[in-house]
Design an enzyme around this catalytic site. Structure first.
Site, PDB file in Angstrom:
ATOM      1  CB  SER A   8      -0.930   0.020   1.212  1.00 48.94           C
ATOM      2  OG  SER A   8      -1.692  -1.150   1.282  1.00 48.94           O
ATOM      3  CG  HIS A  12       1.150   1.614   8.359  1.00 49.87           C
ATOM      4  ND1 HIS A  12      -0.153   1.861   8.029  1.00 49.87           N
ATOM      5  CD2 HIS A  12       1.538   0.564   7.591  1.00 49.87           C
ATOM      6  CE1 HIS A  12      -0.551   0.990   7.098  1.00 49.87           C
ATOM      7  NE2 HIS A  12       0.458   0.200   6.803  1.00 49.87           N
ATOM      8  CB  VAL A 134      20.739 -18.377  -0.952  1.00 51.48           C
ATOM      9  CG1 VAL A 134      21.443 -19.293   0.036  1.00 51.48           C
ATOM     10  CG2 VAL A 134      21.553 -17.120  -1.172  1.00 51.48           C
ATOM     11  CB  CYS A 357       6.927   6.917 -20.982  1.00 46.44           C
ATOM     12  SG  CYS A 357       5.415   6.726 -20.033  1.00 46.44           S
TER      13      CYS A 357
HETATM   14  C1  LIG Z   1      -0.533  -6.340   0.254  1.00 46.26           C
HETATM   15  C2  LIG Z   1       0.510  -5.759   1.131  1.00 46.26           C
HETATM   16  C3  LIG Z   1       0.359  -4.489   1.681  1.00 46.26           C
HETATM   17  C4  LIG Z   1       1.330  -3.956   2.508  1.00 46.26           C
HETATM   18  N1  LIG Z   1       1.249  -2.639   2.867  1.00 46.26           N
HETATM   19  C5  LIG Z   1       2.236  -2.090   3.612  1.00 46.26           C
HETATM   20  C6  LIG Z   1       2.228  -0.715   3.908  1.00 46.26           C
HETATM   21  O1  LIG Z   1       1.417   0.063   3.405  1.00 46.26           O
HETATM   22  N2  LIG Z   1       3.174  -0.237   4.743  1.00 46.26           N
HETATM   23  C7  LIG Z   1       4.120  -1.046   5.296  1.00 46.26           C
HETATM   24  O2  LIG Z   1       4.885  -0.565   6.105  1.00 46.26           O
HETATM   25  N3  LIG Z   1       4.206  -2.346   4.966  1.00 46.26           N
HETATM   26  C8  LIG Z   1       3.301  -2.872   4.111  1.00 46.26           C
HETATM   27  N4  LIG Z   1       3.382  -4.176   3.740  1.00 46.26           N
HETATM   28  C9  LIG Z   1       4.492  -4.985   4.245  1.00 46.26           C
HETATM   29  C10 LIG Z   1       5.764  -4.756   3.456  1.00 46.26           C
HETATM   30  O3  LIG Z   1       5.519  -4.710   2.075  1.00 46.26           O
HETATM   31  C11 LIG Z   1       6.717  -5.884   3.786  1.00 46.26           C
HETATM   32  O4  LIG Z   1       6.830  -6.012   5.170  1.00 46.26           O
HETATM   33  C12 LIG Z   1       8.110  -5.635   3.240  1.00 46.26           C
HETATM   34  O5  LIG Z   1       8.043  -5.248   1.887  1.00 46.26           O
HETATM   35  C13 LIG Z   1       8.943  -6.896   3.404  1.00 46.26           C
HETATM   36  O6  LIG Z   1      10.217  -6.651   2.881  1.00 46.26           O
HETATM   37  P1  LIG Z   1      11.262  -7.833   2.821  1.00 46.26           P
HETATM   38  O7  LIG Z   1      12.514  -7.228   2.313  1.00 46.26           O
HETATM   39  O8  LIG Z   1      11.290  -8.554   4.122  1.00 46.26           O
HETATM   40  O9  LIG Z   1      10.646  -8.874   1.786  1.00 46.26           O
HETATM   41  P2  LIG Z   1      10.579  -8.801   0.184  1.00 46.26           P
HETATM   42  O10 LIG Z   1      10.333  -7.419  -0.293  1.00 46.26           O
HETATM   43  O11 LIG Z   1       9.591  -9.855  -0.213  1.00 46.26           O
HETATM   44  O12 LIG Z   1      12.031  -9.197  -0.288  1.00 46.26           O
HETATM   45  C14 LIG Z   1      12.526 -10.483  -0.122  1.00 46.26           C
HETATM   46  C15 LIG Z   1      13.578 -10.692  -1.174  1.00 46.26           C
HETATM   47  O13 LIG Z   1      14.263 -11.909  -0.942  1.00 46.26           O
HETATM   48  C16 LIG Z   1      14.473 -12.552  -2.173  1.00 46.26           C
HETATM   49  N5  LIG Z   1      14.639 -13.989  -1.918  1.00 46.26           N
HETATM   50  C17 LIG Z   1      13.703 -14.906  -1.566  1.00 46.26           C
HETATM   51  N6  LIG Z   1      14.253 -16.130  -1.437  1.00 46.26           N
HETATM   52  C18 LIG Z   1      15.576 -15.984  -1.721  1.00 46.26           C
HETATM   53  C19 LIG Z   1      16.683 -16.888  -1.756  1.00 46.26           C
HETATM   54  N7  LIG Z   1      16.550 -18.188  -1.473  1.00 46.26           N
HETATM   55  N8  LIG Z   1      17.897 -16.405  -2.113  1.00 46.26           N
HETATM   56  C20 LIG Z   1      18.070 -15.079  -2.409  1.00 46.26           C
HETATM   57  N9  LIG Z   1      17.050 -14.162  -2.370  1.00 46.26           N
HETATM   58  C21 LIG Z   1      15.831 -14.621  -2.026  1.00 46.26           C
HETATM   59  C22 LIG Z   1      13.220 -12.244  -2.978  1.00 46.26           C
HETATM   60  O14 LIG Z   1      13.481 -12.400  -4.351  1.00 46.26           O
HETATM   61  C23 LIG Z   1      12.981 -10.794  -2.587  1.00 46.26           C
HETATM   62  O15 LIG Z   1      13.677  -9.924  -3.434  1.00 46.26           O
HETATM   63  C24 LIG Z   1       2.451  -4.734   2.864  1.00 46.26           C
HETATM   64  C25 LIG Z   1       2.621  -5.987   2.289  1.00 46.26           C
HETATM   65  C26 LIG Z   1       1.699  -6.474   1.396  1.00 46.26           C
HETATM   66  C27 LIG Z   1       1.957  -7.746   0.683  1.00 46.26           C
END
Ligand SMILES: Cc1cc2nc3c(=O)[nH]c(=O)nc-3n(C[C@H](O)[C@H](O)[C@H](O)COP(=O)(O)OP(=O)(O)OC[C@H]3O[C@@H](n4cnc5c(N)ncnc54)[C@H](O)[C@@H]3O)c2cc1C
Length: 436
Positions: A8, A12, A134, A357
């Site tokens: 979104s 927050h 990984v 674009c």
């Molecule tokens: C619908 C929705 C709405 C949300 N709204 C909000 C909001 O408005 N505000 C807010 O604060 N949060 C929000 N969130 C939460 C927020 O988006 C997530 O908490 C945050 O993006 C998580 O980040 P991350 O880096 O942990 O995971 P991700 O962004 O998923 O990144 C994980 C990365 O790890 C990589 N990866 C996976 N497995 C491997 C592997 N084996 N080896 C190497 N790389 C790997 C993936 O390719 C990916 O690039 C929302 C989430 C969703 C889905």
């Protein structure tokens, strides 16, 4: 390209998480760090405030949220009702009578922030490996070897922030997979013509199922509706369903009236875990980040500091770099420049005068910058998420062939080798007519 590209986009304020949880602590801290971070990294940030709206019957829940927010240390929260509320947000549905107002809630652009953070790290000396999934981790020489089909890397420490797949990665060194249920959040994105339709992020009163379906402006002037919360078995299933879209239509009508739904330009989904708290768990020379669902974006800057401090506790010597540069120039911005500044730039480089674009007003010069700057774009989606070419009303219908040509030229590859989003997502299969 995980949850951080489809959410979104809200910073927050921090009234939602249960007091005493890591979520509460890191959300409030992260939200306070966000504005400066976005300014340094050249990423959009607008503190537009949020309204959690309700009817008379829902007043008690709004007061509970107010108390929760105050306990978490959120500033400026208050209940607004009647005339004042209508003046703040004229498009609220007629049945809405009161709201919790959170003035510190903000909007940003999550994928631009992610790209900018990686780019800035690279500018300061970090090496990025792409397409490096990984698949195994082996202890070796007092550290680890990270194994991928793309190669191997020796590491003294590792930080497992693999999003929904972090649980699997944790098991590679004998840890427990604590990642649980995954829920899909589907969205509708409306055209930039809808800029100003609502002034704040509008949430319904939350239920035990979550924060609910919101209506919010984006930093680029679109209107975003969503997300749903539908359980998914497959952690990578980002499909959009008719049921999801119908739910968005039905629920957003309850909070905001006369939404011009026909101005929808695209729909998408993101996946997140919906647990009460984050897990940030140290292991032997490693740290696992699991269940980083919402508000993981808002908390991200504070999560980084928390993880850095944990590394220091392991005994890793962390020496600040003398020449660390916190700034990064964004690779788009022509459309927001004054005509004089734009002309100056075009005189220096005529590529800024060739608009590729048309929907978003993005020039060839900006696309070339996106390919050359850290981390350089390598495919159509990479260009889209750095410059916005393809993000507009026609969703790349007009500009994709031109962007493809620029990518092929800049990367020194054949047009048939250009992909939409890496892997096997090729666009062209070959020539239909030979040149004479
Ligand atoms: C619908 C929705 C709405 C949300 N709204 C909000 C909001 O408005 N505000 C807010 O604060 N949060 C929000 N969130 C939460 C927020 O988006 C997530 O908490 C945050 O993006 C998580 O980040 P991350 O880096 O942990 O995971 P991700 O962004 O998923 O990144 C994980 C990365 O790890 C990589 N990866 C996976 N497995 C491997 C592997 N084996 N080896 C190497 N790389 C790997 C993936 O390719 C990916 O690039 C929302 C989430 C969703 C889905």
């Amino acid at each position: 390209m995980g949850a951080s590209k489809a959410n979104s986009a809200l910073v927050h304020a921090g009234y939602n998480p249960k007091p005493g949880t890591l979520k509460a602590l890191l959300n409030v801290r992260g939200s306070e760090m966000f504005e400066e971070l976005c300014a340094e990294l050249g990423v959009g940030y607008k503190r537009i405030g949020a309204l959690v709206v309700g009817t008379e019957d829902e007043m008690d829940i709004l007061h509970e949220l107010l108390e929760r927010g105050r306990t978490n240390g959120v500033r400026g929260l208050r209940i607004v009702c009647g005339e004042e509320l209508r003046e703040m947000e004229p498009m609220l549905s007629d049945n809405i009578s009161c709201a919790l107002y959170a003035p510190t809630s903000a909007i940003t652009c999550p994928y631009e922030l992610t790209v900018a953070a990686v780019g800035n790290a690279m500018d300061n000396g970090v090496e990025l490996r792409r397409d490096f999934k990984v698949t195994g981790i082996r202890p070796c020489d007092g550290g680890y070897e990270l194994i991928s089909p793309a190669g191997r890397i020796a590491a003294k420490y590792y930080i497992n922030s693999a999003g929904l797949h972090a649980g699997e990665v944790c098991t590679y060194t004998g840890g427990e997979d604590l990642q649980r249920t995954v829920r899909s959040g589907e969205y509708m994105l409306l055209d930039r013509e809808c800029a100003g339709f609502v002034r704040h992020t509008i949430f319904p009163t939350p239920t035990k199922h979550g924060k609910g379906i919101l209506v919010t402006p984006t930093v680029h002037g679109n209107l975003l509706l969503g997300p749903t919360s539908i359980e998914r078995e497959d952690k990578d299933d980002t499909s959009v369903t008719p049921e999801g879209i119908n739910e968005i239509l039905e629920k957003t009508r309850k909070t905001v009236k006369d939404i011009p739904y026909w101005k929808v330009i695209t729909s998408f989904a993101g996946l997140r875990s919906v647990d009460e708290d984050f897990i940030i768990k140290p292991g032997e020379r490693c740290i696992h980040l699991m269940r980083i669902g919402s508000p993981g974006l808002s908390a991200a800057p504070a999560i980084a500091v928390y993880v850095k401090d944990m590394l220091a506790e392991f005994g890793l010597e962390l020496v600040p770099k003398d020449n660390f540069n916190p700034y990064r120039k964004p690779c788009h911005g022509l459309s927001e420049m004054s005509p004089d500044d734009r002309n100056k730039l075009i005189k220096q480089n005529s590529k800024y005068g060739r608009i590729i674009c048309r929907c978003e007003g993005i020039s060839e010069g900006e696309i070339v910058d996106a390919i050359r700057m850290n981390p350089g774009a390598r495919d159509l989606d990479g260009v889209k998420r750095r410059t916005r070419a393809g993000m507009g009303r026609c969703q790349g219908g007009f500009c994709s062939p031109a962007v493809l040509e620029i990518l092929a030229r800049e990367l020194g590859i054949k047009p048939e080798e250009v992909t939409k989003s890496g892997g096997g997502s090729y666009i062209l299969v070959g020539k239909t007519k030979e040149e004479r």
